[in-house]
Design a protein around this motif. Structure first.
Motif, mmCIF file in Angstrom:
data_model
loop_
_atom_site.group_PDB
_atom_site.id
_atom_site.type_symbol
_atom_site.label_atom_id
_atom_site.label_comp_id
_atom_site.label_asym_id
_atom_site.label_seq_id
_atom_site.Cartn_x
_atom_site.Cartn_y
_atom_site.Cartn_z
ATOM 1 N N PHE A 96 7.171 64.624 136.278
ATOM 2 C CA PHE A 96 8.313 64.912 135.411
ATOM 3 C C PHE A 96 8.275 64.050 134.152
ATOM 4 O O PHE A 96 8.441 64.568 133.032
ATOM 5 N N PHE A 97 8.059 62.750 134.308
ATOM 6 C CA PHE A 97 8.013 61.863 133.146
ATOM 7 C C PHE A 97 6.889 62.267 132.192
ATOM 8 O O PHE A 97 7.063 62.252 130.968
ATOM 9 N N ASP A 98 5.742 62.633 132.732
ATOM 10 C CA ASP A 98 4.629 63.083 131.897
ATOM 11 C C ASP A 98 4.994 64.366 131.153
ATOM 12 O O ASP A 98 4.658 64.528 129.976
ATOM 13 N N GLU A 99 5.689 65.259 131.836
ATOM 14 C CA GLU A 99 6.035 66.559 131.248
ATOM 15 C C GLU A 99 6.993 66.414 130.065
ATOM 16 O O GLU A 99 6.837 67.094 129.040
ATOM 17 N N VAL A 100 7.996 65.529 130.194
ATOM 18 C CA VAL A 100 9.019 65.413 129.138
ATOM 19 C C VAL A 100 8.762 64.253 128.180
ATOM 20 O O VAL A 100 9.506 64.071 127.216
ATOM 21 N N GLY A 101 7.723 63.460 128.470
ATOM 22 C CA GLY A 101 7.382 62.354 127.561
ATOM 23 C C GLY A 101 8.296 61.154 127.662
ATOM 24 O O GLY A 101 8.514 60.449 126.670
ATOM 25 N N LEU A 102 8.835 60.903 128.860
ATOM 26 C CA LEU A 102 9.684 59.733 129.072
ATOM 27 C C LEU A 102 8.874 58.580 129.655
ATOM 28 O O LEU A 102 7.933 58.797 130.418
#
Length: 232
Positions: free
Chosen positions: A78-84
């Motif tokens: 998820f973090f990789d997907e949204v750039g967080l």
């Protein structure tokens, strides 16, 4: 239409999206974990996470990932997907803490279980995580109506693997498989699991999804009232 039913002795029930409103619980846990870790929340994040989460639980059903790996990996993706910038393990801990307290039953679920328990032996089998389900289910008042609550992480197998039924039920008084039925919302997990184990199945299709698979449940219902009409 009159449906002629067997005289069942044991009913196996799923937990999330069968008795528990998992979408509501998931939203509650996700939003609170974001706040706990001071991460900027965007309304678009939850649908992205849910898509990733569904995919990774499908991987678990296929034996492609363990439940231990699943916990942080879904948030890393998820973090990789949204750039967080975030740590999957830390976020997973916060998320699971909140999820374990999100005991949102569907309206009528408690009444249904209480009524079924008067006539049948009830068992609950969930692919959920021990850290979450021991609080949401075992320590919830609904647990008193179940002979046993079986959590896949404790057993070492997850639905649709028939071994979760074999291992989970082995310390209970045996009931002939033709007198057992499983009720659940997932075709690939609950219904396929029941088929693999050799018992009747009832698809609780409360979202009225189309069945585009080759998985054929014994019965299909969309409400608790329909379920009671068939079972009782």
């Amino acid at each position: 239409m009159v449906i002629l039913m067997k005289e069942y002795k044991m009913i196996i029930l799923d937990a999330d999206d069968t008795l528990y409103d998992f979408s509501k619980a998931e939203k509650y846990a996700f939003e609170n974990a974001m706040r706990d870790l001071d991460l900027d929340y965007n309304e678009s994040y939850l649908p992205i996470y849910k898509k990733i989460n569904i995919g990774i639980w499908k991987d678990l059903e296929k034996g492609l990932i363990t439940q231990k790996e699943l916990k942080p990996e879904r948030f890393r993706r998820f973090f990789d997907e949204v750039g967080l910038e975030g740590d999957g393990n830390t976020f997973s801990d916060a998320f699971l803490d909140h999820l374990s307290r999100a005991t949102f039953l569907f309206d009528g679920a408690m009444e249904l279980v209480k009524e079924l328990s008067k006539k049948y032996r009830l068992v609950l089998i969930t692919n959920g995580l021990t850290r979450v389900q021991k609080y949401r289910v075992r320590q919830h008042e609904i647990a008193q109506y179940f002979e046993k609550v079986i959590i896949s992480e404790e057993i070492g197998y997850a639905k649709p693997n028939p071994m979760i039924f074999v291992e989970g039920l082995k310390d209970l008084e045996e009931v002939s498989k033709d007198r057992v039925i499983i009720i659940g919302d997932s075709l690939t997990s609950d219904i396929q699991g029941g088929i693999n184990y050799g018992i009747d199945t009832c698809w609780f299709n409360f979202k009225n999804k189309a069945n585009n698979s080759n998985i054929k449940p014994t019965f299909i219902v969309s409400t608790f009232d329909e379920l009671q009409d068939i079972i009782l």
